[in-house]
Design an enzyme around this catalytic site. Sequence first.
Site, mmCIF file in Angstrom:
data_model
loop_
_atom_site.group_PDB
_atom_site.id
_atom_site.type_symbol
_atom_site.label_atom_id
_atom_site.label_comp_id
_atom_site.label_asym_id
_atom_site.label_seq_id
_atom_site.Cartn_x
_atom_site.Cartn_y
_atom_site.Cartn_z
ATOM 1 N N ASN A 1 7.207 -12.770 -3.429
ATOM 2 C CA ASN A 1 6.082 -13.658 -3.167
ATOM 3 C C ASN A 1 5.287 -13.801 -4.464
ATOM 4 O O ASN A 1 4.950 -12.794 -5.093
ATOM 5 C CB ASN A 1 5.201 -13.086 -2.056
ATOM 6 C CG ASN A 1 5.942 -12.981 -0.728
ATOM 7 O OD1 ASN A 1 6.788 -13.824 -0.423
ATOM 8 N ND2 ASN A 1 5.641 -11.956 0.049
ATOM 9 N N ASP B 1 7.975 0.090 2.508
ATOM 10 C CA ASP B 1 6.746 -0.685 2.715
ATOM 11 C C ASP B 1 5.900 -0.031 3.804
ATOM 12 O O ASP B 1 6.415 0.448 4.815
ATOM 13 C CB ASP B 1 7.106 -2.126 3.104
ATOM 14 C CG ASP B 1 5.936 -3.069 2.930
ATOM 15 O OD1 ASP B 1 5.984 -3.912 2.022
ATOM 16 O OD2 ASP B 1 4.958 -2.963 3.700
ATOM 17 N N HIS C 1 6.797 -7.459 -7.447
ATOM 18 C CA HIS C 1 7.594 -6.596 -6.572
ATOM 19 C C HIS C 1 8.596 -7.435 -5.798
ATOM 20 O O HIS C 1 8.360 -8.610 -5.515
ATOM 21 C CB HIS C 1 6.698 -5.801 -5.608
ATOM 22 C CG HIS C 1 5.719 -6.635 -4.858
ATOM 23 N ND1 HIS C 1 4.535 -7.065 -5.399
ATOM 24 C CD2 HIS C 1 5.756 -7.130 -3.591
ATOM 25 C CE1 HIS C 1 3.872 -7.780 -4.514
ATOM 26 N NE2 HIS C 1 4.595 -7.858 -3.404
ATOM 27 N N GLY D 1 2.141 -16.147 -0.860
ATOM 28 C CA GLY D 1 1.789 -15.027 0.029
ATOM 29 C C GLY D 1 1.695 -13.692 -0.680
ATOM 30 O O GLY D 1 1.753 -12.640 -0.039
#
Length: 114
Positions: free
Chosen positions: A87, A30, A100, A93
Amino acid sequence: MTDCIFCKIINGEIPSDIIYEDDKVIAFNDLNPQSPVHFLVIPKEHIESVNYLDSKNANLVAHTFLVIGKLAKKLGIDEKGYRVVNNCGENGGQTVPHIHFHVLASRKFSWPPG
Ligand code: 5GP
Ligand code: ZN
């Protein structure tokens, strides 16, 4: 999908730190890590969210979790544990509309989530 950030990562149009790839999924670190280990596992097929799973594409989710388990062993986070997060939608969110799974590890996480 042409204007999807994650499809562009899959196609190599946007650089990323890919840690695993096969014919169905890729995993990459990330950009804005929330823990010492924080990577995303995504199907190569553009599926917007869990809301768009069906009997034809749901096998990709099972495959994603098999890959998560293998990567957890490879990275040595399996014994202490980790958190897998999806999410979905605005209240969940979700900021990137390509399904993912976040894998977060190497620190203790609280519950309930914020
Ligand atoms: P979401 O908020 O949709 O559950 O998660 C999207 C995640 O994608 C965020 O954690 C964000 O840091 C990450 N992200 C967004 N754009 C990029 C990018 O271009 N490269 C990488 N590696 N991660 C990204
Ligand atoms: Zn996409």
